[in-house]
Design an enzyme around this catalytic site. Structure first.
Site, PDB file in Angstrom:
ATOM      1  N   HIS A 120      -5.744 -16.907  -4.525  1.00  0.00           N
ATOM      2  CA  HIS A 120      -6.546 -16.034  -3.663  1.00  0.00           C
ATOM      3  C   HIS A 120      -7.906 -16.649  -3.296  1.00  0.00           C
ATOM      4  O   HIS A 120      -8.703 -15.992  -2.642  1.00  0.00           O
ATOM      5  CB  HIS A 120      -6.755 -14.703  -4.382  1.00  0.00           C
ATOM      6  CG  HIS A 120      -7.545 -14.895  -5.643  1.00  0.00           C
ATOM      7  ND1 HIS A 120      -7.046 -15.566  -6.745  1.00  0.00           N
ATOM      8  CD2 HIS A 120      -8.815 -14.575  -5.955  1.00  0.00           C
ATOM      9  CE1 HIS A 120      -7.971 -15.634  -7.675  1.00  0.00           C
ATOM     10  NE2 HIS A 120      -9.057 -15.039  -7.230  1.00  0.00           N
ATOM     11  N   ASP A 121      -8.174 -17.877  -3.759  1.00  0.00           N
ATOM     12  CA  ASP A 121      -9.454 -18.527  -3.445  1.00  0.00           C
ATOM     13  C   ASP A 121      -9.292 -19.722  -2.509  1.00  0.00           C
ATOM     14  O   ASP A 121     -10.288 -20.282  -2.047  1.00  0.00           O
ATOM     15  CB  ASP A 121     -10.115 -19.078  -4.729  1.00  0.00           C
ATOM     16  CG  ASP A 121     -10.532 -18.003  -5.697  1.00  0.00           C
ATOM     17  OD1 ASP A 121     -10.855 -16.891  -5.252  1.00  0.00           O
ATOM     18  OD2 ASP A 121     -10.539 -18.278  -6.915  1.00  0.00           O
ATOM     19  N   ASP A 161     -10.674 -16.133 -16.223  1.00  0.00           N
ATOM     20  CA  ASP A 161     -11.482 -16.478 -15.056  1.00  0.00           C
ATOM     21  C   ASP A 161     -12.631 -17.417 -15.449  1.00  0.00           C
ATOM     22  O   ASP A 161     -13.268 -17.214 -16.491  1.00  0.00           O
ATOM     23  CB  ASP A 161     -12.047 -15.158 -14.515  1.00  0.00           C
ATOM     24  CG  ASP A 161     -12.666 -15.279 -13.148  1.00  0.00           C
ATOM     25  OD1 ASP A 161     -11.933 -15.492 -12.188  1.00  0.00           O
ATOM     26  OD2 ASP A 161     -13.908 -15.161 -13.051  1.00  0.00           O
ATOM     27  N   ASP A 170       0.844  -1.201   0.000  1.00  0.00           N
ATOM     28  CA  ASP A 170       0.000   0.000   0.000  1.00  0.00           C
ATOM     29  C   ASP A 170       0.879   1.251   0.000  1.00  0.00           C
ATOM     30  O   ASP A 170       1.463   1.598   1.024  1.00  0.00           O
ATOM     31  CB  ASP A 170      -0.890  -0.068   1.263  1.00  0.00           C
ATOM     32  CG  ASP A 170      -1.617   1.224   1.537  1.00  0.00           C
ATOM     33  OD1 ASP A 170      -1.773   2.035   0.601  1.00  0.00           O
ATOM     34  OD2 ASP A 170      -2.041   1.408   2.696  1.00  0.00           O
ATOM     35  N   GLU A 177      -8.732 -20.740 -16.245  1.00  0.00           N
ATOM     36  CA  GLU A 177      -9.152 -21.252 -14.934  1.00  0.00           C
ATOM     37  C   GLU A 177     -10.461 -21.997 -15.165  1.00  0.00           C
ATOM     38  O   GLU A 177     -11.435 -21.401 -15.660  1.00  0.00           O
ATOM     39  CB  GLU A 177      -9.391 -20.129 -13.929  1.00  0.00           C
ATOM     40  CG  GLU A 177      -9.739 -20.673 -12.541  1.00  0.00           C
ATOM     41  CD  GLU A 177     -10.777 -19.874 -11.749  1.00  0.00           C
ATOM     42  OE1 GLU A 177     -10.841 -20.057 -10.534  1.00  0.00           O
ATOM     43  OE2 GLU A 177     -11.549 -19.098 -12.343  1.00  0.00           O
ATOM     44  N   ASP A 204      -5.800 -10.597 -15.478  1.00  0.00           N
ATOM     45  CA  ASP A 204      -6.952 -11.451 -15.241  1.00  0.00           C
ATOM     46  C   ASP A 204      -8.069 -10.952 -16.152  1.00  0.00           C
ATOM     47  O   ASP A 204      -8.370  -9.756 -16.148  1.00  0.00           O
ATOM     48  CB  ASP A 204      -7.387 -11.273 -13.776  1.00  0.00           C
ATOM     49  CG  ASP A 204      -7.706 -12.576 -13.101  1.00  0.00           C
ATOM     50  OD1 ASP A 204      -8.446 -13.353 -13.711  1.00  0.00           O
ATOM     51  OD2 ASP A 204      -7.241 -12.793 -11.968  1.00  0.00           O
TER      52      ASP A 204
HETATM   53  C1  GLC Z   1     -12.710 -17.082 -10.017  1.00  0.00           C
HETATM   54  C2  GLC Z   1     -11.889 -16.154  -9.156  1.00  0.00           C
HETATM   55  C3  GLC Z   1     -12.653 -15.845  -7.906  1.00  0.00           C
HETATM   56  C4  GLC Z   1     -13.921 -15.136  -8.295  1.00  0.00           C
HETATM   57  C5  GLC Z   1     -14.738 -15.968  -9.274  1.00  0.00           C
HETATM   58  C6  GLC Z   1     -15.808 -15.151  -9.940  1.00  0.00           C
HETATM   59  O1  GLC Z   1     -12.851 -18.331  -9.462  1.00  0.00           O
HETATM   60  O2  GLC Z   1     -10.643 -16.740  -8.910  1.00  0.00           O
HETATM   61  O3  GLC Z   1     -11.912 -15.058  -7.007  1.00  0.00           O
HETATM   62  O4  GLC Z   1     -14.690 -14.869  -7.145  1.00  0.00           O
HETATM   63  O5  GLC Z   1     -13.944 -16.492 -10.315  1.00  0.00           O
HETATM   64  O6  GLC Z   1     -15.265 -14.222 -10.813  1.00  0.00           O
END
Ligand code: GLC
Length: 572
Positions: free
Chosen positions: A353-354, A226, A43, A292, A122
């Site tokens: 991050h998930d 995504d 930050d 993904e 992303d």
């Molecule tokens: C993917 C992302 C996740 C997000 C979801 C909806 O799985 O990694 O963080 O909430 O898609 O966009």
């Protein structure tokens, strides 16, 4: 694949000489990717939220170069109401003002490239934020020109207020949300604040492709796509068949007692992947697409296309992220990927991050985390590291009143079940220093970061670990350095090797005359195996890092230790 070039003899005789020009291995096969989640990295404005300037400062300070990664995947930095922390986008061609400006982004790109680091963004093709101007227009009336940009449908029942069919959102509940103004339902495969775009509409495709071109023209090196498997749905809106399974696995997508045949991996998805590849293939130098998608290698493999019609370059294989600490399980995952991907290149990762942070899935055992990291960085495939893994950051403990992730806030039948699935714990701010002022993430003592800093920051932080020769950070650095110096680890063929211990996972990597072997001990006790490489030496150990030790007939691998060995002649 080698390119065949034909040359004619200049002596007039029509002898055709065929010359083999070796094509070099694409950069994305050799690279180590590092995911930066901008909100939690650094930050610079002291408002408790990470930003682009924070990332720039770290790169200028030499952090990423010191660590030794080759490319970053930047989680969404677009304008967003942050209802899903960036994955709910209101403008695909701009920067979230909380994170900085377009000038900051341009500078980030420049400084990364100047440091020989690539960057992929992303790209969320499945949905927008419900606050995106397209959706706001779409919901004004049944005849608005943007109506067809989203998936709208009349409800069922006497008053038309029951959802049009049984489709469930990935995260549970109906995938349909009622809209009062136009008295229809809209589709959201994820959260209700993320309406699905209608990919049957060519205007949507054009708009999203244009956004991708916007970033590619700036020079970004590709995209992480995504939830690419949910982009299309059945145009006849048929009910998904019922299923006995509650949660999906790498073998099947069934979840929440439904088999999502009409909402996931529709055949059009593969065509889209091929079109996306054609788009990025227009660019030079080469760009990359990483998908993904849910499911294991068999399910995701069609997204790679075919050797004749290329689709995505890489698709995440999440098996590593869901495995217990067992040599057999990891071996089976890799075999599964080899079987189903054939010549396509796998992409492995332990966390993002998930997910729960990797080290915390294994009782915060640093030894185990090192063994697995050695696997990730030596197995045939592209590795993706999540920020903070390089210092062994633990899953943060978030008090109930500090939970911000919508999934963490879930209540089912009034029960706070979201606690088990919440994603805040892996998103806590990066721990840079042992300073009590926000662990160096933000230097304003009066500011509270958007998520609490983990209480272990005094031990787990970059500053302290840099000073300790054997720290997790220096382990990552040494291993990444070793990988860069040894091309056989990046590109070499891989073969499993049988040892005398069932707790041991061993494989060789070979590239021409260069080769080596990786041996991982998943057992709590040391193991002793016959040295498969006579006249060899140990060149790396997760316990002692780089060193060289000549090996005898037997090799002892310590409890939870991983080693790399090479024939001595290769090193001389
Ligand atoms: C993917 C992302 C996740 C997000 C979801 C909806 O799985 O990694 O963080 O909430 O898609 O966009």
């Amino acid at each position: 694949m080698d390119k065949r070039v034909q040359e004619f003899s200049d002596r007039g005789s029509l002898t055709v000489v065929s010359v083999t020009v070796p094509t070099s291995t694409p950069w994305w096969k050799k690279s180590v990717f590092y995911q930066i989640y901008p909100r939690s990295y650094s930050d610079s404005t002291n408002n408790g939220i990470g930003d682009l300037r924070g990332i720039i400062n770290k790169i200028r300070g030499g952090y990423l170069t010191k660590l030794g990664i080759d490319a970053i995947w930047l989680s969404p930095m677009y304008p967003s109401p942050q209802e899903d922390f960036g994955y709910d986008i209101t403008d695909f061609n701009a920067i979230n003002p909380e994170y900085g400006t377009m000038d900051d982004f341009d500078e980030l790109l420049e400084v990364l490239h100047a440091n020989n680091i690539k960057i992929i963004l992303d790209m969320v093709l499945n949905h927008t934020s419900h606050k995106h101007k397209w959706f706001k227009q779409s919901k004004t009336s049944l005849t608005n020109p943007k109506r067809e940009w989203y998936v709208w449908k009349k409800g069922k029942g006497k008053h038309g207020k029951s959802p049009p069919n049984n489709w469930k959102a990935i995260i549970g509940g109906s995938a349909w949300e009622w809209d009062e103004t136009t008295e229809e339902f809209y589709l959201h495969q994820f959260l209700p604040c993320q309406p699905d775009l209608n990919w049957q509409n060519s205007e949507v495709k054009k708009a999203m492709f244009n956004s991708m071109k916007f970033w590619l023209d700036k020079g970004v090196d590709g995209f992480r796509l995504d939830i690419i498997h949910t982009v299309f749905e059945d145009t006849q809106f048929r009910d998904n068949p019922r299923s006995i399974y509650l949660l999906p696995s790498h073998l099947r997508l069934d979840s929440l007692f439904q088999n999502p045949i009409f909402t996931q991996f529709l055949p059009e998805t593969v065509d889209l992947c091929v079109d996306l590849r054609s788009l990025v293939d227009n660019y030079n130098p080469e760009r990359v697409l990483i998908g993904e998608a849910a499911g294991g290698p068999e399910i995701i493999s069609p997204l790679y296309g075919t050797p004749e019609k290329s689709g995505l370059n890489l698709v995440f294989d999440f098996q590593f992220a869901n495995q217990s600490f067992s040599s057999k399980k990891f071996k089976n995952s890799i075999l599964d990927s080899i079987t189903h991907l054939n010549d396509f290149w796998p992409c492995y990762t332990f966390s993002n991050h998930d997910t729960v942070r990797m080290i915390s899935r294994y009782g915060n055992s640093e030894k185990k985390a090192r063994v697995l990291t050695l696997l990730l960085l030596t197995v045939r495939g592209t590795p993706v590291i999540y920020q903070g893994e390089e210092i062994g950051m633990h899953q943060g403990k978030i008090p109930r009143n500090k939970v911000v992730d919508p999934i963490g806030k879930w209540k089912i039948w009034g029960l706070p079940l979201g606690r088990f699935f919440g994603r805040d714990g892996c998103r806590t701010p990066f721990q840079w220093t042992n300073s009590k002022i926000n662990a160096g993430f933000s230097s304003n003592p009066d500011v509270k970061p958007w998520l609490p800093i983990s209480s272990n920051f005094q031990k787990i932080n970059v500053e302290s670990q840099e000073k300790n020769e054997y720290s997790m950070f220096n382990f990552y650095r040494e291993l990444l350095r070793f990988r860069h110096e040894n091309e056989w680890l990046q590109e070499g063929k891989m073969e499993f090797i049988e040892t005398q211990s069932k707790h041991c996972l061993a494989f060789s990597r070979n590239l021409g005359p260069n080769s080596g072997m990786v041996i991982l001990n998943f057992h709590k006790k040391p193991i002793r195996i016959i040295n498969p490489f006579l006249n060899s030496e140990k060149v790396f150990s997760t316990d002692t890092l780089s060193h060289s030790k000549v090996l005898e007939k037997y090799i002892t691998v310590n409890r939870y230790e991983g080693i790399i060995i090479q024939k001595k002649s290769f090193r001389d």
